[in-house]
Each structure stands twice: as C-alpha cells, then as structure tokens.
Design an enzyme around this catalytic site. Structure first.
Site: not given
Ligand SMILES: Cc1ncc(COP(=O)(O)O)c(C=O)c1O
Length: 280
Positions: A32, A51, A99, A101, A143, A175
């Site tokens: 996403y 990205r 379904r 894997h 993501k 993070e």
């Molecule tokens: C785990 C994580 N790290 C960092 C970010 C920040 O990313 P961005 O600046 O691209 O929104 C997000 C944003 O949702 C996130 O989910």
C-alpha cells in the site's frame, strides 16, 4: 459519502466489495501507499509512486499502472471527492485465487484507492511516545498491509496514552510503528540509515533535503538507545503528519519538554518547501 476506486470503477466507498478469496484478505498479500493531496495537487507524488513500484517489484506483483495512469486516476478521484485536502490510500493486492501459499500464476491484482479528509493541525504537533522492542519481521522496508505487529504496538501506545511507539532493536533505534524518527542532541541531527529494518519514508527523505537546504548536517547512521534517551529533541516524520515533536518519552521529558528550536526551524522550512513542491 466518499467515492473510491476499485478495479477500474469509481464507486461509493460503502458499496465497494472484494472477494473473500482476495489474497489481501486471506494472507495480507498486498502492498500500500499513502500520500496527501491539497486541492487536487499532490505532495511528493513521484516519490510515492516510485516506492509503490519498488514494493510491487519486491513482492513480485506486476505494477498495474504506469505513473501517468496512477496520476490520472488520483486526479480523477480527487475531483470526484471535491478536490479538498485529502489523504489518498492506495492498496494493490495479488488478487483473487484459490487459497494456497504459493504465488498463483495468473492473477489479476486488485487495485483499491480511497481518500479521507486530511485533518488540519497546528504545525508542528507535539505528542508523547513510549518505547518498545521492535519485534516486527526483517523486511520492514516493504510497505505491506500485513501490519498486525505494528497494530499491536500502536495499541500499546493507546493504552499508555501515547501517540506513537518508538522501536528499539538490539540496542538501536529503528523507527516508529507508523513513522520515521530523527534525534537531536548537542546541536546534531541523527536518523537511522535506511535498511531492511525501516521503511524508507518519503517524508524522511524530504526532511533530509530540507535540512541540507538549511545547511544543517544530518548523520544517517546507527542511533543507539542511549542517544535516543539523551536527546534534547525527538521528531517523528510521516506523510499524514509531516513533522511531530516529542515532549515525553516513557513519561519523562525530552530535553526540557517545552522547547523545540530546531524542530520549529525545520518544520517551517518543511511546510514552505512542501507548498512550493505541490504538483497538479
Ligand atoms: C512503519 C512506518 N515507517 C515510516 C513511515 C513514514 O513514511 P512516509 O513518510 O512515507 O509516510 C510510515 C508511514 O506510514 C510507516 O508506516
């Protein structure tokens, strides 16, 4: 009621339906993207689409659209939702299949885009955080919608009256559960370098650019736990909140818990640069 995009159609969000066999539903087999739009102009659109494509490649889903097609789709959706200030959520799943894997051979990706109103806020926001051990998987650079570990961590923040969880792995800062982290101490700005343990945030990159334009050096390197706890300022960055300052970490003041001189400088430069860069 907002209009969303689902598999080539613009429909009411309340009427959008996907199959229960969609691999996004069954496995979280999906990636996403989230990006803000202001009156039909998008912030860092090229970076978000790049990205998204990187993520699709990493999980072997064929990109359903070119950048131009994504741009047209987002512009149309923005218009259908009144071109107000919106946060756009894009999700691409591997699609519908029996379904199993193994990745299916012939599967059409499911493409879903919705938008929600962006909340206006005073800038920069100031919030509190807790720290927790980073128990997520080893591919946090992707993501993916498989966010259960992040949700469990966020829920711990909620139960502690905190806004975000700052994550620590083997004595190092990674993070936030939904943000990147910057730390300021002794006039120096530091942030963890990108790796498979953090998401390469688009806002993080933009902040690095702004810092560079301001002539402020940012050390992109391993940040150890002690540096986080000794910081005089801690910032979170994300697409929906830009820059957020942290006043309390685990209930203790960050710096004096009241002043954020570096954040204020960077945040106002960030907002100016952001407004200048909006693309229609
Ligand atoms: C785990 C994580 N790290 C960092 C970010 C920040 O990313 P961005 O600046 O691209 O929104 C997000 C944003 O949702 C996130 O989910």
């Amino acid at each position: 009621m907002s209009i969303c995009f689902l598999n080539n159609e613009y429909v009411l969000l309340s009427e959008a339906k996907v199959s229960v066999l969609d691999r996004g539903f069954i496995f979280g087999d999906a990636v996403y993207e989230v990006l803000p739009g202001f009156g039909g102009k998008f912030f860092a659109l090229a970076q978000h689409l790049e990205r998204l494509n990187d993520n699709l490649n990493k999980v072997s889903i064929d990109p359903p659209y070119s950048s131009k097609e994504w741009e047209e789709l987002l512009a149309t959706l923005s218009e259908k939702n009144g071109n107000s200030d919106l946060s756009f959520y894009i999700q691409v799943t591997r699609g519908v299949a029996e379904r199993n894997h193994f990745f299916p051979m012939d599967c059409e990706p499911t493409v879903f885009v919705m938008c929600t109103n962006l909340k206006s806020s005073s800038n920069p926001l100031i919030k509190s955080c807790i720290t927790r051990s980073d128990n997520r998987w080893g591919r946090c650079d992707i993501k993916t919608t498989s966010l259960l570990p992040n949700l469990m961590l966020k829920n711990e923040a909620l139960l502690s009256d905190a806004f975000e969880v700052i994550l620590l792995k083997n004595g190092m800062l990674t993070e936030g559960a939904s943000s990147n982290v910057f730390v300021v101490s002794k006039g120096r700005v530091k942030t963890p370098e990108v790796s498979n343990f953090i998401l390469p945030g688009v806002t993080r990159d933009f902040v690095l650019q702004v810092l560079n334009e301001l002539g402020i050096t940012c050390e992109r390197r391993t940040v150890i736990t002690a540096e986080l706890f000794d910081a005089c300022e801690i910032w979170l960055t994300s697409s929906t909140n830009d820059l957020i300052g942290i006043n309390l970490l685990n209930g203790k003041p960050v710096g004096n818990g009241q002043e954020y001189p570096m954040l204020e400088r960077v945040s106002s430069a960030f907002t100016e640069a952001k407004m200048r860069s909006l693309t229609s």
